[in-house]
Scaffold this active site. Structure first.
Site, short mmCIF file in Angstrom:
data_model
loop_
_atom_site.label_atom_id
_atom_site.label_comp_id
_atom_site.label_asym_id
_atom_site.label_seq_id
_atom_site.Cartn_x
_atom_site.Cartn_y
_atom_site.Cartn_z
CB ALA A 95 -0.97 -0.05 1.18
CB SER A 96 0.51 4.50 1.70
OG SER A 96 -0.67 4.84 1.01
CB ILE A 97 5.13 0.90 2.64
CG1 ILE A 97 4.50 0.82 4.03
CG2 ILE A 97 6.64 0.78 2.79
CD1 ILE A 97 4.74 -0.50 4.75
CB SER A 98 4.12 2.39 -2.88
OG SER A 98 3.59 1.08 -2.83
CE LYS A 99 0.74 8.19 -0.78
NZ LYS A 99 -0.05 6.95 -0.81
#
Length: 419
Positions: A95-99
């Site tokens: 999820a937003s650990i992609s950021k």
């Protein structure tokens, strides 16, 4: 399961006399081994309690101290229908650990002199329309996008409900999109003509689409596709279980994803296509791979610029200091940094006459909430510079159910292992 955990603990205790037989008779070694067994017991108990409280079907976790994995485990099921268990190498949506991964790509381009965070994004993406807010012309920079202050909307279109937080699945059509996008440029068109939700640089407004725009900036600044930039980073760090989330490809150890319905019953999630948000929420990885990534960032933060004898950090200390310092306050102790969240609590000594009454200090993290998945990556440095490797505690947790926060569990595991 309790019998299995007891057997594992007894097996660990049995290693102590074996260590002595091979010459490891130092009392400090035996004391450390006993401490590790006790920490593992506490960690397992914490995870099992957390899963029971929140009804989590499968959880993968890994903890490192000073760059070395001290605890890794899997709990529950990666696939309930087949009975496949979760392991530390189970691959899930991060999820937003992609950021933070995308911000690392940007940081590398800054180090190479190819990206200036303070320039208007039209320098790199001239086709992106210039925006106004309250009828006033605005200027959006990559720095603003990285800190969620660029005013770009999130999943919700005008008139649709705004999600409560990143950890809660917003019920919008875009969040559940199953449309295939063939390029970053095509993905940017999803929101490029929409109004800003805030004045650039004025306030924090969380956005995944903003990171898709960062991906477009990185492509133009580097002359490479964003996919190639990601894959180069993964190869450089040896993140062998990390890739883009594509439904059609075969991914070893990939988990299935779940959600609870209005009656609290577990269901398979609907199929979605995350090709519109590779940069902000479209990466697959394992807890172990995320530890590799976290420790490379931690080492960059602590590496000394004065010594040429140390291994070269992934990102220069000057650049990571800029990315980690924090751009805007979003809570009493929390700031939005560039691709990361920073909890800024000063580390203090004992107060009130008790050795336990002291601050544990701040940390950096990012959580994530995707269709069928939740996650957190936690980094808490120790004081001082690194001599041979990173110093501090890193925790990675992945679960295959949506709308479940695991940040408090990461904090608890860090507390268990940091001393």
């Amino acid at each position: 399961p309790q019998r299995m955990r007891l057997s594992a603990r007894l097996a660990s205790l049995a290693l102590l006399p074996a260590a002595a037989a091979f010459g490891y008779t130092n009392p400090d070694y035996c004391s450390l081994a006993k401490q590790d067994i006790d920490r593992e017991r506490k960690a397992k108990d914490a995870v099992c309690r957390y899963m029971a409280e929140r009804g989590i079907p499968g959880l993968s976790v890994a903890v490192s101290v000073d760059g070395r994995v001290r605890y890794s485990d899997g709990f529950g099921y990666a696939d309930i229908e087949t009975g496949a268990p979760c392991t530390p190498n189970t691959v899930m949506r991060i999820a937003s650990i992609s950021k933070p991964i995308t911000s690392t790509v940007a940081a590398l381009l800054v180090d190479q002199g190819k990206l200036d965070l303070s320039q208007p994004i039209q320098k790199y993406v001239p086709d992106f329309p210039k925006k106004t807010f309250n009828n006033n012309p605005t200027e959006i920079t990559t720095r603003m996008l990285l800190s969620h202050t660029g005013g770009i909307r999130n999943y919700e279109k005008k008139g649709e409900p705004k999600p409560v937080s990143d950890g809660s699945a917003p019920k919008t059509s875009e969040f559940f999109s199953n449309k295939r996008f063939d390029s970053v440029a095509e993905s940017v068109k999803m929101f490029s003509e929409d109004e800003l939700v805030a004045g650039p640089g004025e306030e924090f407004s969380y956005t995944t689409h903003g990171f898709t725009l960062i991906a477009a900036v990185c492509e133009k600044a580097s002359g490479e596709s964003f996919e190639n930039l990601l894959n180069d980073l993964f190869r450089r760090l040896g993140m062998r279980n990390t890739t883009l989330d594509r439904n059609s490809i075969i991914v070893p150890n990939r988990a299935k994803y779940y959600v609870r319905n209005s009656k609290g019953l577990l269901e398979n999630t609907q199929e979605v296509d995350n090709s519109y948000k590779w940069a902000g929420g479209g990466v697959l990885s394992s807890a172990f791979d995320l530890l590799v990534f976290a420790n490379s960032i931690l080492y960059s933060h602590q590496s000394s610029l004065a010594s040429s004898n140390l291994p070269k950090p992934l990102i220069s200390r000057q650049t990571i200091s800029d990315f980690w310092k924090g751009e805007i306050s979003i809570g009493r102790y929390e700031l939005a940094a560039l691709g990361w969240m920073r909890v800024s609590v000063p580390e203090g000594g004992a107060v009130g006459g008790s050795m336990e009454a002291n601050s544990r200090g701040g940390y950096w993290y990012h959580s994530g909430g995707a269709v069928g998945a939740s996650s957190v990556l936690f980094i808490q440095p120790s004081n001082g510079e690194s001599e041979n490797g990173p110093r501090g505690v890193c925790v990675a947790i992945l679960v295959n159910i949506q709308s479940v926060s695991v940040q408090k569990l990461a904090e608890e595991l860090a507390e268990i292992y940091r001393d």
